[in-house]
Design a protein around this motif. Structure first.
Motif, short mmCIF file in Angstrom:
data_model
loop_
_atom_site.label_atom_id
_atom_site.label_comp_id
_atom_site.label_asym_id
_atom_site.label_seq_id
_atom_site.Cartn_x
_atom_site.Cartn_y
_atom_site.Cartn_z
N MET A 262 0.87 -1.18 0.00
CA MET A 262 0.00 0.00 0.00
C MET A 262 0.90 1.22 0.00
O MET A 262 1.71 1.40 0.92
CB MET A 262 -0.89 -0.01 1.24
N LYS A 263 0.75 2.06 -1.05
CA LYS A 263 1.57 3.27 -1.15
C LYS A 263 0.64 4.47 -1.15
O LYS A 263 -0.29 4.55 -1.93
CB LYS A 263 2.37 3.26 -2.45
N ALA A 264 0.92 5.41 -0.27
CA ALA A 264 0.18 6.66 -0.19
C ALA A 264 1.18 7.81 -0.11
O ALA A 264 2.39 7.58 -0.04
CB ALA A 264 -0.74 6.66 1.02
N GLU A 265 0.67 9.01 -0.09
CA GLU A 265 1.53 10.17 -0.03
C GLU A 265 2.40 10.18 1.23
O GLU A 265 3.58 10.51 1.18
CB GLU A 265 0.68 11.44 -0.07
N SER A 266 1.84 9.76 2.35
CA SER A 266 2.56 9.87 3.61
C SER A 266 3.07 8.54 4.18
O SER A 266 3.68 8.53 5.24
CB SER A 266 1.67 10.55 4.65
N TYR A 267 2.82 7.44 3.49
CA TYR A 267 3.33 6.16 4.00
C TYR A 267 3.41 5.13 2.90
O TYR A 267 2.81 5.27 1.84
CB TYR A 267 2.45 5.63 5.15
N GLU A 268 4.17 4.09 3.18
CA GLU A 268 4.22 2.91 2.32
C GLU A 268 4.28 1.71 3.24
O GLU A 268 5.05 1.68 4.20
CB GLU A 268 5.44 2.94 1.41
N SER A 269 3.46 0.72 2.95
CA SER A 269 3.39 -0.46 3.80
C SER A 269 3.45 -1.71 2.94
O SER A 269 2.70 -1.85 1.98
CB SER A 269 2.08 -0.42 4.59
N ARG A 270 4.34 -2.61 3.28
CA ARG A 270 4.49 -3.89 2.57
C ARG A 270 4.10 -5.00 3.52
O ARG A 270 4.56 -5.05 4.65
CB ARG A 270 5.93 -4.06 2.10
N LEU A 271 3.24 -5.87 3.06
CA LEU A 271 2.71 -6.94 3.90
C LEU A 271 2.86 -8.27 3.16
O LEU A 271 2.29 -8.44 2.09
CB LEU A 271 1.24 -6.63 4.15
N ALA A 272 3.64 -9.19 3.70
CA ALA A 272 3.79 -10.51 3.07
C ALA A 272 2.57 -11.36 3.36
O ALA A 272 1.97 -11.27 4.43
CB ALA A 272 5.05 -11.19 3.62
N TRP A 273 2.17 -12.18 2.38
CA TRP A 273 1.00 -13.04 2.57
C TRP A 273 1.18 -13.96 3.78
O TRP A 273 0.21 -14.29 4.46
CB TRP A 273 0.74 -13.88 1.32
N SER A 274 2.42 -14.34 4.07
CA SER A 274 2.67 -15.25 5.20
C SER A 274 2.30 -14.62 6.54
O SER A 274 2.09 -15.33 7.52
CB SER A 274 4.13 -15.69 5.22
N THR A 275 2.20 -13.29 6.61
CA THR A 275 1.84 -12.63 7.87
C THR A 275 0.33 -12.49 8.07
O THR A 275 -0.12 -12.18 9.15
CB THR A 275 2.46 -11.23 7.96
#
Length: 141
Positions: free
Chosen positions: A82-95
């Motif tokens: 998920m990429k937005a102006e104020s953050y980026e978050s990467r989430l692995a399917w395993s989590t």
């Protein structure tokens, strides 16, 4: 999701509410002070019916506004970004332990107390159906 996180304290309040109303009835029958009667009944009704909505409202109000801003969602074999102006978050399917779908959001549940919200109203109908198809393939057996 917030409701499920609040369920333990709400459960106890829903038990305490009727008990407080019952105490108010006992005060009424024994002609005890009217202040105790009114306070007990009011507290019981609030515990039973108003405590959960107030907690949900407060929890939603306390969230950072950046969580709800528009974002670019990238889904691949490894996970979700998920990429937005104020953050980026990467989430692995395993989590992702499970996915909880609500009418307006998907919650990617990571633990009992942590989930990532993917809001449906920020997607087109086609994007929603594509994301739902990916989630259906990723559901644990």
């Amino acid at each position: 999701m917030i409701e499920s996180m609040l369920r333990p304290p709400v459960k106890w309040m829903r038990i305490a509410g009727p008990m407080l109303v019952a105490c108010g009835v006992v005060f009424l029958l024994t002609n005890s002070g009217s202040l105790l009667l009114a306070g007990s009944i009011l507290a019981g009704v609030l515990c039973t019916f108003a405590f959960e909505p107030l907690m949900v409202w407060y929890s939603l109000r306390a969230q950072n506004a950046a969580i709800r801003q528009g974002y670019h969602l990238v889904v691949d074999d490894v996970g979700v970004t998920m990429k937005a102006e104020s953050y980026e978050s990467r989430l692995a399917w395993s989590t992702v332990q499970r996915v909880k779908e609500e009418p307006d959001v998907w919650f990617l549940v990571l633990s009992k107390m942590e989930a990532v919200a993917v809001y449906k109203d920020l997607m087109t109908e086609e994007q929603r159906s594509q994301f739902a198809a990916v989630l259906a393939q990723r559901q644990p057996a």
